[in-house]
Enzyme design. Structure first.
Site, PDB file in Angstrom:
ATOM      1  CE1 TYR A 196      -3.471   9.783   6.857  1.00 17.73           C
ATOM      2  CE2 TYR A 196      -4.847   7.957   6.137  1.00 17.73           C
ATOM      3  CZ  TYR A 196      -4.174   8.628   7.147  1.00 17.73           C
ATOM      4  OH  TYR A 196      -4.225   8.167   8.434  1.00 17.73           O
ATOM      5  CG  HIS A 246      -4.073   4.928   1.578  1.00 17.11           C
ATOM      6  ND1 HIS A 246      -5.427   5.213   1.540  1.00 17.11           N
ATOM      7  CD2 HIS A 246      -3.749   4.831   2.890  1.00 17.11           C
ATOM      8  CE1 HIS A 246      -5.882   5.283   2.789  1.00 17.11           C
ATOM      9  NE2 HIS A 246      -4.883   5.057   3.619  1.00 17.11           N
ATOM     10  NE  ARG A 256      -8.027   0.761   1.865  1.00 18.87           N
ATOM     11  CZ  ARG A 256      -7.845   0.313   3.111  1.00 18.87           C
ATOM     12  NH1 ARG A 256      -7.157   1.010   3.982  1.00 18.87           N
ATOM     13  NH2 ARG A 256      -8.319  -0.848   3.476  1.00 18.87           N
ATOM     14  CD  GLN A 268      -2.703   1.509   2.301  1.00 19.83           C
ATOM     15  OE1 GLN A 268      -2.116   1.959   3.272  1.00 19.83           O
ATOM     16  NE2 GLN A 268      -4.004   1.319   2.298  1.00 19.83           N
ATOM     17  CB  ALA A 297      -9.098   5.774   1.061  1.00 21.10           C
ATOM     18  CG  HIS A 298      -8.828   5.685   5.074  1.00 23.74           C
ATOM     19  ND1 HIS A 298      -8.142   4.568   5.484  1.00 23.74           N
ATOM     20  CD2 HIS A 298     -10.014   5.222   4.613  1.00 23.74           C
ATOM     21  CE1 HIS A 298      -8.872   3.490   5.276  1.00 23.74           C
ATOM     22  NE2 HIS A 298     -10.018   3.865   4.736  1.00 23.74           N
TER      23      HIS A 298
HETATM   24  C1  PHB Z   1      -4.540   4.935  11.571  1.00 25.58           C
HETATM   25  O1  PHB Z   1      -3.358   4.828  11.909  1.00 25.58           O
HETATM   26  O2  PHB Z   1      -5.448   5.062  12.404  1.00 25.58           O
HETATM   27  C2  PHB Z   1      -4.880   4.882  10.135  1.00 25.58           C
HETATM   28  C3  PHB Z   1      -3.857   4.949   9.210  1.00 25.58           C
HETATM   29  C4  PHB Z   1      -4.160   4.873   7.867  1.00 25.58           C
HETATM   30  C5  PHB Z   1      -5.459   4.741   7.467  1.00 25.58           C
HETATM   31  C6  PHB Z   1      -6.479   4.685   8.373  1.00 25.58           C
HETATM   32  C7  PHB Z   1      -6.191   4.755   9.724  1.00 25.58           C
HETATM   33  O3  PHB Z   1      -5.741   4.666   6.183  1.00 25.58           O
END
Ligand code: PHB
Length: 348
Positions: free
Chosen positions: A180, A175, A227, A102, A177-178
């Site tokens: 970032y 990655h 993702r 990833q 997503a989330h």
């Molecule tokens: C986390 O460390 O909480 C974390 C890291 C990367 C992600 C999601 C959560 O994509």
């Protein structure tokens, strides 16, 4: 009833897989001071492969020092870091499992403490709210990337992808997503740019689409997974992209047309059915290719998502962390141990 989840299968792009169980990416923060992975991490991944996990997605792996935002996470930037991953891929391949790396750039979810003293970069100058648990300080004030700098970010990912192949990974997961870096371009609540990377849906998707096209051209569709988290956990609840329907209607067919074939729809700790499950039902008609997803689904729930054709493979993170013998427990119908935060302190 036959179990789709636990039977072997041949995927046209991924090839032979022991089953449809995927270990999701999880930050573990056990890299050494040079951001190399260690033998203990190789053991941790090999244990899951030996148990029977079909496909492993590594913990987030930083593509360039300026993209870091965490303590002790591994990189795939220097030759030494790239070499260190070979022990992981070798051990996992010895167990006949597949493993993707990833590739991660945190963008503004960071601080100068993690980026070598320079401000983190983002789509915007807007600082992320809240306190960064990595250093107990507010997140850094980001510097909006200049339009002309954006290709340098693609190059960081391209080099990371080539390093991953050199380290014998079966492929990479971008990655996006989330919250970032790529998500900071997607998200209309963050992206306030006035250039061709901000404003309209098309413009906010441009960063992810250009990046993915470069990596696809380099590695081919069988080695590239993306993702996304159009709906993801935030606090105790969840958060959707502001213009969710318009975003999906443009982005998913655009990925399809460029030749991307593997999607991970992720929701980071939220309830699957409220988040990823709902997104997957929305995009399935536009995406007849591989979709992986999950979030602590019970075995019966996973099986029916597969049987109904919403998922092709099912991801687990917390249960696989807490149960190194996760697949064995599924096969034997044994109860699963829930994850507890203390388990994060050791690499078992
Ligand atoms: C986390 O460390 O909480 C974390 C890291 C990367 C992600 C999601 C959560 O994509």
């Amino acid at each position: 009833v036959r179990s789709m989840l636990l039977e072997t299968f041949n995927h046209p792009l991924l090839g032979y897989l022991k089953n449809r169980v995927v270990m999701s990416a999880m930050t573990r923060s056990f890299a050494d001071q040079n951001h190399c992975v260690t033998a203990a991490s190789a053991e941790y991944y090999a244990r899951r492969a030996a148990d029977g996990v079909g496909l492993i997605l590594t913990e987030g792996t930083i593509v360039h020092p300026t993209g870091d935002g965490y303590n002790n996470v591994p990189y795939i930037y220097t030759q030494e870091q790239t070499e260190s991953w070979k022990q992981v891929t070798q051990r996992v391949h010895e167990e006949d499992s597949k493993i993707f790396c990833q590739l991660w750039h945190c963008g503004r979810i960071s601080h100068e403490d993690f980026t070598g003293g320079v401000p983190p970069v983002s789509s915007s100058n807007k600082q992320a709210g809240g306190i960064n648990r990595q250093n107990n300080k507010p997140y850094g004030v980001p510097r909006a990337l200049e339009t002309e700098e954006i290709p340098q970010i693609y190059e960081m990912f391209r080099q990371g992808a080539l390093n991953a192949i050199a380290a014998n990974f079966d492929g990479v997961q971008l990655h996006l997503a989330h919250g970032y870096l790529a998500d900071q371009f997607f998200d209309a609540a963050i992206n306030d740019r006035t250039d061709k990377y901000g404003g309209s849906v098309e413009n906010r998707c441009r960063f992810a689409l250009e990046l993915t096209e470069i990596i696809l051209r380099e590695l081919g569709p069988e080695k590239v997974m993306v993702r996304l988290s159009p709906s993801r956990g935030l606090g105790d609840g969840f958060y959707d992209w502001p213009d969710l329907d318009d975003m999906l209607a443009y982005l998913i067919p655009a990925f399809e047309r460029m030749g991307l074939r593997m999607l991970d729809i992720s929701c980071a700790r939220a309830d699957y059915y409220q988040t990823s499950g709902r997104i997957i039902r929305q995009i399935r008609p536009m995406w007849p290719h591989l979709i992986i997803g999950g979030a602590s689904l019970l075995p019966g729930q996973a099986e029916s998502e597969l049987q109904e054709g919403f998922l092709d493979m099912v991801t687990w993170a917390r249960f696989i962390l807490a149960n190194p013998d996760f697949v064995t427990r599924l096969r034997e119908g044994k109860p699963l141990t829930p994850m507890e935060s203390d388990m994060l302190k050791t690499l078992v």
